[in-house]
Write a protein that holds these residues in place. Structure first.
Motif, PDB file in Angstrom:
ATOM      1  N   PHE A 468       1.096  -1.314   0.003  1.00 55.99           N
ATOM      2  CA  PHE A 468       0.074  -0.340  -0.160  1.00 55.99           C
ATOM      3  C   PHE A 468       0.517   1.087  -0.009  1.00 55.99           C
ATOM      4  CE2 PHE A 468      -2.715  -2.980   1.823  1.00 55.99           C
ATOM      5  CZ  PHE A 468      -4.366  -2.925   0.512  1.00 55.99           C
ATOM      6  N   GLY A 469       0.588   1.816  -0.769  1.00 55.76           N
ATOM      7  CA  GLY A 469       0.860   4.018  -0.873  1.00 55.76           C
ATOM      8  C   GLY A 469       0.273   4.787  -1.305  1.00 55.76           C
ATOM      9  N   LYS A 470       0.810   5.921  -1.241  1.00 61.06           N
ATOM     10  CA  LYS A 470       0.096   7.211  -1.053  1.00 61.06           C
ATOM     11  C   LYS A 470       0.622   8.012  -2.795  1.00 61.06           C
ATOM     12  CE  LYS A 470      -0.742  11.189   1.246  1.00 61.06           C
ATOM     13  NZ  LYS A 470      -0.612  12.573   2.373  1.00 61.06           N
ATOM     14  N   VAL A 471      -0.418   7.911  -2.780  1.00 52.67           N
ATOM     15  CA  VAL A 471       0.279   8.950  -4.364  1.00 52.67           C
ATOM     16  C   VAL A 471       0.633  10.274  -4.324  1.00 52.67           C
ATOM     17  CG1 VAL A 471      -0.844  10.114  -6.660  1.00 52.67           C
ATOM     18  CG2 VAL A 471      -1.796   7.869  -5.453  1.00 52.67           C
ATOM     19  N   LEU A 472       1.550  11.017  -4.624  1.00 50.21           N
ATOM     20  CA  LEU A 472       2.221  11.611  -3.961  1.00 50.21           C
ATOM     21  C   LEU A 472       2.366  12.749  -5.535  1.00 50.21           C
ATOM     22  CD1 LEU A 472       5.552  10.648  -2.525  1.00 50.21           C
ATOM     23  CD2 LEU A 472       3.615  11.623  -1.264  1.00 50.21           C
ATOM     24  N   ALA A 473       2.043  12.261  -6.498  1.00 47.65           N
ATOM     25  CA  ALA A 473       1.903  13.522  -7.876  1.00 47.65           C
ATOM     26  C   ALA A 473       1.914  12.436  -8.940  1.00 47.65           C
ATOM     27  CB  ALA A 473       3.992  13.940  -7.394  1.00 47.65           C
ATOM     28  N   ILE A 474       0.838  13.230 -10.112  1.00 48.84           N
ATOM     29  CA  ILE A 474       0.852  12.314 -11.263  1.00 48.84           C
ATOM     30  C   ILE A 474       1.163  13.569 -12.225  1.00 48.84           C
ATOM     31  CG2 ILE A 474      -1.157  11.691 -12.591  1.00 48.84           C
ATOM     32  CD1 ILE A 474      -3.169  11.611 -10.269  1.00 48.84           C
ATOM     33  N   VAL A 475       2.297  13.027 -12.942  1.00 48.83           N
ATOM     34  CA  VAL A 475       2.414  13.658 -14.660  1.00 48.83           C
ATOM     35  C   VAL A 475       1.444  12.774 -15.456  1.00 48.83           C
ATOM     36  CG1 VAL A 475       4.337  14.340 -16.207  1.00 48.83           C
ATOM     37  CG2 VAL A 475       4.823  13.999 -12.943  1.00 48.83           C
ATOM     38  N   SER A 476       1.130  14.400 -16.578  1.00 50.59           N
ATOM     39  CA  SER A 476       0.349  14.066 -17.204  1.00 50.59           C
ATOM     40  C   SER A 476       0.736  14.747 -18.499  1.00 50.59           C
ATOM     41  CB  SER A 476      -1.888  13.161 -16.942  1.00 50.59           C
ATOM     42  OG  SER A 476      -1.940  13.439 -17.790  1.00 50.59           O
TER      43      SER A 476
END
Length: 879
Positions: A468-476
């Motif tokens: 399990f982890g936490k989303v820190l950033a999204i690049v699109s």
């Protein structure tokens, strides 16, 4: 007492200091041969740096070594002067004694004086000493030596007598011992006058301080001693000669080169220079190859290539056209193999590598020289060869830039070195532009900023396939976004992940990311910057946003295949080193779920037997089902255990090792099988060359290997079925078919020829007589392969004659002219005749007076050309 040889002096030095309590340390053991960071250390200071500063403690405080040294680049580049002066070399040996906080100036000075005057037998009256101008202690200690008057002790400045490794690090005053070679070598006055008669033979460095970047110096916790004496220089002094090249370090090698060239030493300075260069470069070549360096156009390999090709060029100047350097390198092994056993162990390998490089260079040398001569002919005397031409010689014909410089200098020209480097940078820039995307710089900066904000991703994949982890950033789309939904793709940064990011030749993991209402498929995992994992994902349902807590699951079946292939790569590497030699080092790899690819340093294609031996060795480890043990520790600990480091890879202070006990130990951050037996089946598919000195093996493991074996078996079964032959008899059956086909082809060719003769009738009946010569010009209807045989047959049967035959096949024309020997070159010339005929059918050609051949592209023009041949023959005959 006889004059001691270099080998005897080397041993006397080690024996002397061992008698005085020094540990004789094998300098190759100080830094493992597979260490990617060092390349022929040229000072004990480099190897003992941490000991001098107190950062490392060893179980001895006195050491003595004989070190191999190489000077080819940097501030100590001696290459251009090698062979032209008495003491410049690429390769030399440094004798050294070291004290780590044990004895200091008084004992070091006493040791040096005793060894030189007692063990070496040098005349004390020929020895001079220099000290740092502020080092009163050293001056006083030297003045106590009974046989050394104070007049032969000279004070000198920091540029000469204060030693440091660089701008920072351990440093201190030094004292140098010089040998007076006599009045016939220059004026007197001592070393301070720079007279060439005084040659430095030993440098004693007193490590007292550590210098910092701001220029400040602090005393070292334990003052130490670092000395260095060139073996070649002490040999010259002891053996009573001025030039190092007149010692037994070089004379046997020069004699071998002279023997090969049919030359004599001492009669011509250019020849002597060439012999000195060849001897020096052969020593460097043999030792570099024995250390596992292979000639190439990159890094250490280019250093070796420059040395070798410079030696080859000097060999050509004295008439050595055929490969010769390998034989002089072989003489190096004869001369130095006792002191350096690796030379003897790798003798055959050294021969093969050197000879192969000579043969490769000979293929391009003549073409390169022709281009160079053409370009120089366009220049005014004394002008500089354009840099782009020098670069073409380097890039296309393998001319190192300094070799081009030597040739230009010999002819009175210079080289535009700035232009050469500009052309090289331009090519590199084009290469970078070829793969660089338009948005790469922007995206790259985003990841650098994210790394600065969030730090390293925590990798859990060695022990877990799910986390399990936490989303820190999204690049699109090259930008940071807060959320992506169904059908959209992006690169996700999560604080913790079990996914492996592509590196070290191993591809990135695939799998899934799930959350509340979310399913996203991960197609790849990359490391856009070191320490940061980017998951390339496409949302299949739901959406994902920054801050979401998600479950990450690796495709474990795919990862298992990758694990098998990666561990098999390690086994393959070790097996190659066992079968081919320790020179084998990894040059690249690809580990994916479907296959493995391994590039390695080796100078020639592997034999079938070698491939089978490697495959069998890997299998033996798989069948033994050995554990694959991963461990994390310091780089120093890994080196001490003998771990293989890959040249060009960057490692931190803490490293991970993968150990197959008793067989393979490598630094590696990849994922691996738990035991070698997990690999299952292993099959080598192909071995091929990918670059000079680099070979490639492609292989399969597990189910992939099984499917490959089954497909081969199916093909074999199908062929056996068609031939109605048992599989074990298939090779013999195929051999019989091939032989039968060859027999039938021979019979068919013969039948075609006979048919053509029958169809054409006896062409001799249609011969025309021109000025007493029988001339036949006709089209040959048979196989064009039989054209020459038919021309010979007709000429022999006609006697004094000229025969012209042509054929048409596949849209092309072939012509042949045969002239009887009594006419050839006197009244008729086949080469001149066919040159005119070939032009008529859209081609060209030529040949000897008695026989010539040509081709053309216009079959429709053949009949007219054959008729015109009678007129052309008549013109030649003067009819």
């Amino acid at each position: 007492m006889s004059t001691p040889t270099a080998a005897e002096l080397r041993q006397r030095f080690l024996d002397f200091f061992q008698r005085h309590g020094h540990r004789a340390v094998d300098s190759s053991a100080l830094v493992p041969a597979n260490d990617p960071t060092l390349f022929f250390t040229n000072a004990g200071m480099v190897q003992f740096k941490d000991v001098f500063t107190g950062a490392e403690v060893r179980d001895y405080r006195r050491a003595t070594t004989v070190q191999k040294c190489l000077r080819v680049s940097g501030k100590h580049n001696d290459l251009d002067n090698v062979g032209r002066t008495p003491r410049h070399h690429t390769f030399f040996e440094m004798l050294g004694n070291f004290s780590f906080g044990d004895y200091f100036k008084e004992e070091a000075i006493a040791f040096a004086w005793e060894f030189l005057t007692k063990d070496c037998g040098l005349d004390p009256e020929r020895l001079w000493v220099t000290v740092f101008e502020e080092d009163d202690e050293a001056f006083e200690l030297w003045s106590r030596i009974p046989d050394l008057p104070v007049e032969r002790i000279q004070r000198m400045g920091a540029s000469e007598n204060f030693w440091s490794m660089g701008d920072t690090g351990p440093c201190g005053p030094c004292t140098e011992i010089h040998y007076d070679h006599g009045a016939d070598k220059g004026p007197g006055g001592g070393p301070a006058t720079d007279s060439p008669r005084y040659v430095e033979i030993w440098n004693l460095v007193f490590m007292q301080f550590e210098r910092f970047a701001d220029g400040s110096m602090t005393p070292l916790p334990s003052p130490s001693v670092d000395t260095g004496m060139g073996l070649e220089r002490i040999c010259a002094a002891v053996q009573g000669v001025y030039s190092n090249y007149d010692t037994d370090c070089f004379l046997p090698l020069m004699a071998r080169a002279a023997e090969l060239a049919g030359a004599k030493q001492g009669q011509d300075e250019d020849t002597d220079t060439a012999l000195r260069v060849i001897a020096d470069h052969a020593r460097a070549t043999a030792h570099l190859i024995a250390d596992g360096v292979m000639p190439s156009n990159e890094e250490r390999g280019y250093v070796l290539r420059r040395i070798m090709r410079r030696a080859i060029r000097f060999g050509v100047k004295i008439g050595l056209e055929d490969p010769f350097l390998w034989q002089v390198a072989d003489a190096v092994v004869d001369h130095m193999g006792d002191a350096y056993p690796d030379l003897e162990r790798r003798r055959e390998f050294i021969r093969e590598v050197v000879k192969g490089e000579e043969e490769r260079f000979s293929e391009t040398l003549d073409k390169g020289l022709k281009l160079l001569e053409q370009e120089l002919a366009r220049l005014q005397p004394g002008a500089a060869l354009p840099g782009d031409v020098a670069f073409k010689l380097y890039d296309t014909y393998g001319f190192p830039d300094d070799l081009t410089g030597i040739i230009c200098e010999e002819r009175g020209y210079g080289v535009d070195t700035a232009g050469f480097h500009e052309a090289m940078e331009e090519q590199k820039a084009k290469g970078r532009a070829a793969w660089k995307g338009s948005g790469e710089e922007k995206v790259g900066q985003i990841w650098h900023d994210l790394h600065a904000t969030h730090g390293d991703t925590t990798f859990l994949g060695y022990d877990h396939d799910r986390a399990f982890g936490k989303v820190l950033a999204i690049v699109s789309g090259g930008d940071l976004v807060e959320r992506i939904g169904a059908g959209q793709s992006g690169q996700l940064l999560v604080d913790r992940t079990p996914f492996y990011g592509e590196s070290g030749g191993q591809v990135g993991d695939r799998g899934w990311i799930r959350g509340e209402g979310l399913v996203a498929q991960v197609a790849d995992t990359q490391k856009p910057v070191a320490g940061l994992w980017a998951h390339h994902a496409t949302v299949q349902s739901g959406s994902i946003a920054v801050g979401d807590r998600v479950e990450l699951e690796v495709d474990d079946a795919r990862r298992d295949q990758i694990r098998r292939n990666h561990t098999a790569t390690h086994l393959l590497h070790a097996a190659l080193r066992n079968v081919l030699g320790e020179h084998v080092t990894q040059k690249g790899s690809l580990v994916d779920p479907d296959r493995l690819r391994f590039d390695f340093a080796h100078h020639k294609a592997m034999t079938v037997d070698e491939v089978q031996r490697v495959e069998d060795m890997v299998y033996s480890q798989i069948l033994a089902n050995r554990p694959v043990e991963a461990a994390v520790g310091t780089m120093d600990d890994a080196r001490a255990r003998g771990a293989m480091a890959l040249f060009g890879e960057k490692y931190g202070d803490v490293v991970r090792t993968i150990d197959v006990p008793g067989f393979s130990l490598e630094l590696c951050g990849g994922t691996h099988a738990g035991r070698t037996g997990d690999i299952g089946l292993f099959r080598i598919l192909a071995e091929s060359g990918v670059a000079a000195g680099v070979r490639r093996i492609e292989a399969l493991t597990g189910l992939g290997a099984l499917q490959h074996v089954r497909s081969r078996e199916a093909a074999t079964d199908a062929v056996a079925g068609e031939l109605r032959t048992p599989i074990e008899q298939l090779p013999d059956a195929v051999r019989r078919i091939v032989e039968e086909r060859k027999r039938l082809e021979r019979e068919l060719d013969q039948a075609r020829t006979e048919l053509a003769r029958a169809q054409a009738g006896d062409l001799t009946d249609g011969a025309r007589e021109i000025d007493g010569v029988r001339v036949v010009s006709a089209e040959f209807a048979g196989d064009p392969k039989g054209l020459r045989d038919e021309a010979d047959r007709l000429r022999d049967s006609l006697g004094t004659s000229v025969v012209v035959l042509g054929s048409r096949a596949g849209g092309k024309v072939q012509l042949i002219v045969a002239v009887s020997k009594d006419l050839a070159g006197k009244r008729a010339h086949a080469g001149n005749l066919i040159r005119e005929l070939a032009q008529m059918v859209g081609g060209g050609g030529g040949g000897r007076p008695d026989m010539a051949q040509a081709g053309g592209k216009d079959p429709d023009a053949l009949p007219a050309a054959l008729e015109q041949a009678y007129s052309l023959v008549g013109a030649q005959l003067g009819a």
